[in-house]
Each structure stands twice: as C-alpha cells, then as structure tokens.
Design a protein around this motif. Structure first.
Motif, PDB file in Angstrom:
ATOM      1  N   ALA A  15      28.399  64.693  64.812  1.00  0.00           N
ATOM      2  CA  ALA A  15      27.682  63.566  65.946  1.00  0.00           C
ATOM      3  C   ALA A  15      28.554  62.429  66.077  1.00  0.00           C
ATOM      4  CB  ALA A  15      26.314  63.536  65.567  1.00  0.00           C
ATOM      5  N   LYS A  16      28.700  61.822  64.792  1.00  0.00           N
ATOM      6  CA  LYS A  16      29.406  60.468  64.837  1.00  0.00           C
ATOM      7  C   LYS A  16      30.975  60.427  65.188  1.00  0.00           C
ATOM      8  CE  LYS A  16      26.930  57.295  61.796  1.00  0.00           C
ATOM      9  NZ  LYS A  16      26.822  57.138  60.451  1.00  0.00           N
ATOM     10  N   LYS A  17      31.523  61.271  64.736  1.00  0.00           N
ATOM     11  CA  LYS A  17      33.187  60.846  64.816  1.00  0.00           C
ATOM     12  C   LYS A  17      33.767  62.349  65.491  1.00  0.00           C
ATOM     13  CE  LYS A  17      33.764  57.697  61.218  1.00  0.00           C
ATOM     14  NZ  LYS A  17      34.286  57.330  59.897  1.00  0.00           N
ATOM     15  N   ASN A  18      32.783  63.173  65.846  1.00  0.00           N
ATOM     16  CA  ASN A  18      33.424  64.509  66.460  1.00  0.00           C
ATOM     17  C   ASN A  18      34.120  65.175  65.688  1.00  0.00           C
ATOM     18  OD1 ASN A  18      33.044  66.096  68.734  1.00  0.00           O
ATOM     19  ND2 ASN A  18      35.005  65.427  69.553  1.00  0.00           N
ATOM     20  N   GLN A  19      33.916  65.445  64.269  1.00  0.00           N
ATOM     21  CA  GLN A  19      34.846  66.130  63.389  1.00  0.00           C
ATOM     22  C   GLN A  19      34.437  67.615  63.333  1.00  0.00           C
ATOM     23  OE1 GLN A  19      37.719  64.716  61.913  1.00  0.00           O
ATOM     24  NE2 GLN A  19      37.326  63.397  63.524  1.00  0.00           N
ATOM     25  N   PRO A  20      35.408  68.382  63.227  1.00  0.00           N
ATOM     26  CA  PRO A  20      35.259  70.016  62.745  1.00  0.00           C
ATOM     27  C   PRO A  20      34.473  70.219  61.654  1.00  0.00           C
ATOM     28  CG  PRO A  20      37.379  69.645  62.837  1.00  0.00           C
ATOM     29  CD  PRO A  20      36.955  68.264  63.130  1.00  0.00           C
ATOM     30  N   ARG A  21      33.609  70.973  61.366  1.00  0.00           N
ATOM     31  CA  ARG A  21      33.052  71.417  60.156  1.00  0.00           C
ATOM     32  C   ARG A  21      32.830  72.888  60.054  1.00  0.00           C
ATOM     33  NH1 ARG A  21      30.858  66.791  57.745  1.00  0.00           N
ATOM     34  NH2 ARG A  21      32.480  65.230  58.125  1.00  0.00           N
ATOM     35  N   GLY A  22      32.912  73.421  58.810  1.00  0.00           N
ATOM     36  CA  GLY A  22      32.684  74.814  58.705  1.00  0.00           C
ATOM     37  C   GLY A  22      31.890  75.046  57.237  1.00  0.00           C
ATOM     38  N   ILE A  23      32.147  76.030  56.484  1.00  0.00           N
ATOM     39  CA  ILE A  23      31.450  76.673  55.439  1.00  0.00           C
ATOM     40  C   ILE A  23      32.450  75.501  54.438  1.00  0.00           C
ATOM     41  CG2 ILE A  23      31.483  78.185  53.573  1.00  0.00           C
ATOM     42  CD1 ILE A  23      32.102  80.397  55.877  1.00  0.00           C
ATOM     43  N   PHE A  24      31.298  74.817  53.556  1.00  0.00           N
ATOM     44  CA  PHE A  24      32.039  74.226  52.393  1.00  0.00           C
ATOM     45  C   PHE A  24      31.224  74.619  51.117  1.00  0.00           C
ATOM     46  CE2 PHE A  24      32.092  70.128  49.683  1.00  0.00           C
ATOM     47  CZ  PHE A  24      33.370  70.244  49.819  1.00  0.00           C
ATOM     48  N   CYS A  25      29.729  74.182  51.034  1.00  0.00           N
ATOM     49  CA  CYS A  25      29.350  74.597  49.576  1.00  0.00           C
ATOM     50  C   CYS A  25      28.793  75.956  49.518  1.00  0.00           C
ATOM     51  CB  CYS A  25      28.038  73.630  49.292  1.00  0.00           C
ATOM     52  SG  CYS A  25      26.673  73.987  49.970  1.00  0.00           S
ATOM     53  N   GLY A  26      28.599  76.415  50.646  1.00  0.00           N
ATOM     54  CA  GLY A  26      28.175  78.044  50.727  1.00  0.00           C
ATOM     55  C   GLY A  26      26.845  78.090  49.987  1.00  0.00           C
ATOM     56  N   MET A  27      26.079  77.301  49.524  1.00  0.00           N
ATOM     57  CA  MET A  27      24.946  77.450  48.712  1.00  0.00           C
ATOM     58  C   MET A  27      23.670  76.644  49.254  1.00  0.00           C
ATOM     59  SD  MET A  27      26.282  76.097  45.041  1.00  0.00           S
ATOM     60  CE  MET A  27      24.701  76.051  44.294  1.00  0.00           C
ATOM     61  N   THR A  71      36.842  60.132  53.885  1.00  0.00           N
ATOM     62  CA  THR A  71      35.389  60.311  54.172  1.00  0.00           C
ATOM     63  C   THR A  71      34.998  60.686  52.802  1.00  0.00           C
ATOM     64  OG1 THR A  71      35.749  60.970  56.191  1.00  0.00           O
ATOM     65  CG2 THR A  71      33.432  61.408  55.159  1.00  0.00           C
ATOM     66  N   VAL A  72      33.872  59.892  52.342  1.00  0.00           N
ATOM     67  CA  VAL A  72      33.060  59.999  51.163  1.00  0.00           C
ATOM     68  C   VAL A  72      31.878  60.695  51.335  1.00  0.00           C
ATOM     69  CG1 VAL A  72      32.232  58.983  49.019  1.00  0.00           C
ATOM     70  CG2 VAL A  72      34.283  58.021  49.848  1.00  0.00           C
ATOM     71  N   CYS A  73      31.056  60.234  52.264  1.00  0.00           N
ATOM     72  CA  CYS A  73      29.772  60.898  52.653  1.00  0.00           C
ATOM     73  C   CYS A  73      30.139  61.848  53.860  1.00  0.00           C
ATOM     74  CB  CYS A  73      28.701  59.821  52.946  1.00  0.00           C
ATOM     75  SG  CYS A  73      27.259  60.336  53.678  1.00  0.00           S
ATOM     76  N   ARG A  74      29.937  63.047  53.609  1.00  0.00           N
ATOM     77  CA  ARG A  74      30.310  64.068  54.761  1.00  0.00           C
ATOM     78  C   ARG A  74      29.364  63.957  55.794  1.00  0.00           C
ATOM     79  NH1 ARG A  74      34.009  68.233  52.355  1.00  0.00           N
ATOM     80  NH2 ARG A  74      32.938  69.605  54.264  1.00  0.00           N
ATOM     81  N   GLU A  96      27.066  61.451  56.898  1.00  0.00           N
ATOM     82  CA  GLU A  96      27.053  60.211  57.486  1.00  0.00           C
ATOM     83  C   GLU A  96      28.411  59.707  57.932  1.00  0.00           C
ATOM     84  OE1 GLU A  96      24.389  58.251  58.829  1.00  0.00           O
ATOM     85  OE2 GLU A  96      23.414  60.189  58.340  1.00  0.00           O
ATOM     86  N   GLU A  97      29.434  60.221  57.372  1.00  0.00           N
ATOM     87  CA  GLU A  97      30.840  59.940  57.779  1.00  0.00           C
ATOM     88  C   GLU A  97      31.005  58.551  57.283  1.00  0.00           C
ATOM     89  OE1 GLU A  97      30.652  61.979  61.749  1.00  0.00           O
ATOM     90  OE2 GLU A  97      32.345  62.474  60.989  1.00  0.00           O
ATOM     91  N   ILE A  98      30.709  58.098  56.126  1.00  0.00           N
ATOM     92  CA  ILE A  98      31.249  56.915  55.215  1.00  0.00           C
ATOM     93  C   ILE A  98      32.496  57.032  54.928  1.00  0.00           C
ATOM     94  CG2 ILE A  98      30.151  55.108  54.069  1.00  0.00           C
ATOM     95  CD1 ILE A  98      28.563  55.875  56.490  1.00  0.00           C
ATOM     96  N   THR A  99      33.227  56.110  54.914  1.00  0.00           N
ATOM     97  CA  THR A  99      34.712  56.149  54.301  1.00  0.00           C
ATOM     98  C   THR A  99      34.615  55.603  52.812  1.00  0.00           C
ATOM     99  OG1 THR A  99      35.468  54.330  55.610  1.00  0.00           O
ATOM    100  CG2 THR A  99      35.858  56.461  56.525  1.00  0.00           C
ATOM    101  N   MET A 100      35.909  55.858  52.160  1.00  0.00           N
ATOM    102  CA  MET A 100      35.932  55.078  51.207  1.00  0.00           C
ATOM    103  C   MET A 100      36.425  53.467  51.466  1.00  0.00           C
ATOM    104  SD  MET A 100      36.551  55.334  47.777  1.00  0.00           S
ATOM    105  CE  MET A 100      37.222  54.467  46.322  1.00  0.00           C
ATOM    106  N   ALA A 106      23.596  49.585  52.104  1.00  0.00           N
ATOM    107  CA  ALA A 106      24.490  48.900  52.844  1.00  0.00           C
ATOM    108  C   ALA A 106      25.437  49.823  53.884  1.00  0.00           C
ATOM    109  CB  ALA A 106      25.368  48.030  52.075  1.00  0.00           C
ATOM    110  N   THR A 107      25.563  50.905  53.273  1.00  0.00           N
ATOM    111  CA  THR A 107      26.811  51.680  54.030  1.00  0.00           C
ATOM    112  C   THR A 107      26.044  52.718  54.689  1.00  0.00           C
ATOM    113  OG1 THR A 107      27.310  53.121  52.177  1.00  0.00           O
ATOM    114  CG2 THR A 107      28.694  51.070  52.478  1.00  0.00           C
ATOM    115  N   ARG A 108      24.739  53.440  54.286  1.00  0.00           N
ATOM    116  CA  ARG A 108      24.355  54.846  54.790  1.00  0.00           C
ATOM    117  C   ARG A 108      25.015  55.911  53.814  1.00  0.00           C
ATOM    118  NH1 ARG A 108      20.306  55.153  57.945  1.00  0.00           N
ATOM    119  NH2 ARG A 108      20.781  57.453  58.108  1.00  0.00           N
TER     120      ARG A 108
END
Lengths: 93, 479
Positions: free
Chosen positions: A48-60, B384-387, B389-393, B413-415
């Motif tokens: 929603a925020k940065k319009n970045q693509p996402r897929g399977i990551f942890c799978g669990m 990106t550290v928090c996937r 909330e898309e928070i970066t290093m 502070a960052t979410r």
C-alpha cells in the motif's frame, strides 16, 4: 513456466480455480500459495505504501506477505489456505 | 457444580502433541488449537512422505515418532481445532480464539500449555522482499505440503543448517539447485562452537547431504553474502560477494547469479508473542535462539498454570519438543492428583536428563547460525527492515542518532514492527541492529511488547464474537 509439480508425488482430485478471471488446474490438498506458484504467479500483491511487489516469503503464516483476496474476502494468507474447487482469487496486477 | 478440568494446548507440533497424547491417555479433557490446516507443526508438515511414492524427503526417528503421535491424536477424543488462531490470553485463563469460520470466541481454561514453536531468522539485504526470494523453510514447505518445487532453479544462501537439507530435498525430488552459498565459513563455525559428542550425528548427517551436492555437481561456496536481489516484479538475478566488516564488497569477489528463486535462512527464533502477551517472563540467550520464554524444570512459566514447551522456551529441535511436552503433562497430572508425586518424579527425571542433552545440541545449533554484530550494523540505509510498514535501515539509523536505543522507543518512532506480522519478521532483526549500533546487549534494549490480538484478525471476525464460552465456533462442545 515449466511444471513445478514434483512428478513422483501422487496428487489429490484435479480441481479448477481462477486468478483474476483466468482458470487454472490444481489438486486437492495443495496450499493456495503453492497452487498459485505452479500456475506461474510469483507476485501476489503490491504494498500500500510504496507499491512494492510481494510474494511467498515465510510460507508458514508468519510474515503476511502472501495476502490475497479469496472469494471476495481480502487480506487472506494464501500459505495457510488449502486451494478449493472453483475458488476465485484476486491478485494485484 | 463440578466442572471438568479443561486444558488448552496452543500448537499441535511435536511438543503440543506429546503433551496432548499423555494427558488424554489419563482421561483429561484437552483442546488443541493450531493455526495450521494440518496437525504436526513445521517438522511434519503433512504426510506427503509417509505413504509410498509420495516424494522423497528425509525422515528420522523424531519425525517417525511425530507421525505416530499425529495418528494417535486423530483416533483419540482430543478436540483439535486446525486453522484456528489464538488471539490472546486474559486473566483467569480466558482464551480468545478465531476459528476458520471467521468467528472469534472466548474460552475458559484451567491450565494452558503454550507450544507455539519457532520461525526462521532473517537478515535484510537489498531486494529481499522481491517475489522469488523466500525463507529456506518456505521452500521446504512448498515441496513437503504441496509437492511443488520452489522454482525452476533455486539458489540457496544464508547460514542456516536448513540450507543443506533443502538442497538435498530439491535434488531428491528432481529439482535444480544452482548453488549453495554459505555466508560463514566452516573454519569460522568450528572456531565459535566447542564441538560436543551430542552434535556428532548431526555433523555426519551434514556430510551425507554435502556428498549429495558433490554428486549432483552443485557448487558449494563459503564466505559469500547475499548483496542484492534484482528484478522488476519478481526475482531475476542475485548479486553475491565477500563483504568486509563495514559491509563493503571486497573487490573482485562479486558474482551475479541469474535465477527465479533464492531461498535464504539464518537460523531460528522462538515464537514468544502469545506467551509474552499472557504475561510470561521472557529472557534473552544466544544459546536459545534469542528471546525465549523462561520455564522451570517442569516447564511452568512465571504465570500460574501456564506451561511453555518446545522451541518457544529455547531452540533445540524436535527431540527436545517431544520431551518438553511430556514433562509438562506429567507435572499437570501430578498437580491434579491423577498420578502421585513419586511416579511423577520417576517419569520426569530421565526426561530432564534427555532435555539437558538436547539443550546442548541447541546451543551448538544456535551458535552455528549466529551472525557477527557488524553484519547488522552494516546494512545499507536504503534496505527495508520492516517489510509490513516498509521502514528502512535509514529510518532506524536516524532515530538511533536522535538518541533512541530501545526496541519500544524505535518501534514507536518509526512504526518498525507495527504492521500485520506484529514484528515477527523484523523484531529479532531490529534487536540485533540496535544492539550492534548502540553497542548494548539485547537485554538492555528490551523486547517489543506484545498485545492482544497477537495475530491479525478482521474487525468483522471480532464483531461476530461468540459470547457462549462453552462452544467453539461450529465444531461442537468443548467438554
């Protein structure tokens, strides 16, 4: 994409599910994220925020990256859902 | 009125199953709730490889025992709720569940056994959220639970012991492994780990996996880090290199692997969130995989009548989980007066000895995967550290330079850690980052607090709350 289904594994009943209106085969017992991967869908949504693509990551069921719309209900974890016959999936394009 | 004693077990992995099995054999009422569609936890992951001609996966005595337990549970009177999330535990042991019918309901328990398992640990790199980059466990689950290969060709990276297992499983199921890239070096690992007799079988196992790689001509390289995953909407290539202590590429070591799948893992962390929310004391120990739930010799937590068993009280593998579950069950049986103290002690003592051996193995396993602080301190700003909330290093560094240096203050502070996964992915990473940059031990930084609901739940589901606390969804009576 080449067939990712492992040949030596005996599958359940052949079923059909749709992704954005297009129909694909799957087999009972397969998880939805796997059935989507086998159908060639790696990107499942955009953020929603940065319009970045996402897929399977942890799978669990932990990371919530594989959220998809299943039969009209949004934000469902594909990796925790078994694919069902006539299931309708909506993915971001 | 004499209400029956009710036990709720959260998690149907090896620890949860072992406890449920023993308790039900003594006639106690047990309800098991598990988020997964199948019973058995992450180690069993459905029975694709229990029947003939069902793929080729490694089974050992722990898994074989696990499958037997799962079968026995199915035949027993134990009520197992699959696809059920436990959202919170409140005073007086009231438990909030969300069943697969999309309803929440509240239940009373006299005792609770938390067997919530573990998840994989990761370290962020540029592009790690790109589709096609997945956890080593995710790649295994695709094959084991659904019989589907993770990709046409899979590159495997990180420093997890699962790397070799995954490579062997892909090869055995006629998939293609491009290379296995170990971030650490065998020499480095041996140096950091005091070898012990308990780990020799695991080393032999690793050698066997290694032999399979050699036979399939899969390159195995040491000391290579994943630098970047590239692609437009999905993974197309992976950049790897040797890095110096500042995270800079050592000149001439960079390599590009074209691939559609990268499986990465860096060990495991306990799933402590529900225990934390319930008020159980937690602590930090590298040997246990990071933050873990504190337990006594009989698996009791700091909260009365709440037990924590298996990986949640320290990562050490399935053998320990089986033992933990039994210890908790014997303790409960003794407290309920169903078995006498003498019998209970006789049963528990040998189990504790086994557990101590398994904890030593766990220590080896967790140290094996431990990354040096500079690996976290040198993550580039744009990553990106928090996937969720898309928070970066860079966002995190900025707050650290503002003087913040605790988990909760950086989170506010960052979410970072406030999204859908509730810090399950980035929490352990953030802890290492702050620890490395602020040069403080994780215990000084603290652990992010966990509040109910500890799992993502829809408002619709909460609104359709079932007020009758003796029913669970539409699955019938609890007792």
């Amino acid at each position: 994409m080449a067939d990712l289904r492992i040949a030596s594994i005996a599958r359940g009943k052949k079923i059909s599910f749709s992704v954005n209106g297009k129909f694909y085969d799957a087999y009972e017992g397969e998880f939805l994220h796997a059935a989507l991967l086998a159908a060639g869908y790696r990107m499942l949504r955009k953020t929603a925020k940065k319009n970045q693509p996402r897929g399977i990551f942890c799978g669990m069921g932990v990371c919530n990256d594989c959220l998809v719309t299943i039969n009209g209900v949004s934000n469902q974890r594909a990796c925790m859902t078994l694919v069902e016959d006539q299931m309708e999936i909506q993915l971001d394009e | 009125m004499n209400k029956p004693y009710r036990i709720v077990i959260v998690g149907s992995g090896l620890a949860g199953m072992a406890a449920a099995d023993l308790l039900s054999r003594y006639g106690l009422h047990v309800l098991v709730a598990d988020d997964n569609a199948h019973t058995g936890g992450q180690l069993l992951r459905k029975a694709l490889y229990t029947e003939k001609g069902q793929g080729r996966f490694k089974t050992d005595w722990v898994k074989r025992h696990g499958f037997k337990l799962a079968e026995r549970l199915k035949q027993s009177s134990i009520q197992i709720l699959n696809g059920t999330q436990v959202l919170g535990i409140y005073p007086e042991h009231s438990i909030l569940l969300e069943t697969p019918d999309g309803r929440t309901s509240e239940h009373r328990a006299d005792a609770i056994i938390l067997a919530t398992g573990a998840r994989e640990k990761q370290i962020p790199f540029k592009g790690w959220s790109l589709p096609g980059v997945m956890a080593t466990g995710a790649a295994q689950i695709l094959m084991k639970s659904s019989g589907i290969l993770p990709g046409r060709k899979t590159l495997i990276g990180g420093n997890s012991p699962l790397m070799l297992v995954l490579a062997a499983e892909i090869l055995a199921n006629r998939g293609h492994v491009q290379a296995v890239l170990d971030q650490s070096t065998i020499a480095g690992k041996l140096k950091s780990v005091a070898a012990q007799p308990s780990v020799i079988p695991k080393i032999i196992e690793a050698v066997a996996f290694f032999a399979r790689l050699v036979a399939a001509r899969v390159p195995y390289k040491q000391g290579l880090s994943i630098v970047e995953a590239r692609g437009s909407n999905q993974l197309e290539e992976v950049v790897v290199a040797r890095l110096d202590n500042t995270g800079s590429i050592i000149q001439g070591t960079g390599q590009i692997f074209p691939t559609d799948t990268l499986a990465v893992g860096y060990g495991f962390v306990p799933n402590i969130e529900l225990s934390q929310q319930a008020g159980c004391a937690v602590s930090y120990d590298v040997d246990k995989g990071g933050w873990y739930v504190e337990v006594s010799n009989t698996m009791t937590t700091s909260v009365n009548n709440i037990y924590a068993v298996g990986e949640v009280n320290g990562i050490a593998g399935g053998g320990k989980s089986l033992v933990d579950g039994q210890i908790a069950a014997w303790d409960l049986l003794c407290k309920q007066g169903i078995v006498d103290l003498k019998t209970c002690k006789k049963q528990i003592q040998p189990l504790i000895r086994q557990r101590n051996r398994q904890l030593r193995y766990g220590r080896f396993l967790n140290r094996f995967c431990q990354l040096p602080p500079h690996s976290f301190a040198s993550i580039p700003d744009g990553v990106t550290v928090c996937r969720c909330e898309e928070i970066t290093m860079g966002d995190i560094r900025k707050q650290l330079s503002n003087g913040l240096a605790t988990m909760n203050s950086i989170k506010r502070a960052t979410r970072c850690g406030m999204g859908n996964c509730q810090a399950r992915t980035c929490g352990p990473i953030l802890s290492e980052i702050i620890s490395a940059l602020a040069e403080k031990p994780p215990t000084a930084i603290g652990c992010t607090s966990a509040r109910a609901p500890v799992k993502a739940v829809s408002i619709d589901s909460l609104a359709r709350m079932n007020s009758d606390n003796s029913d669970v969804g539409n699955t019938g009576n609890l007792v």
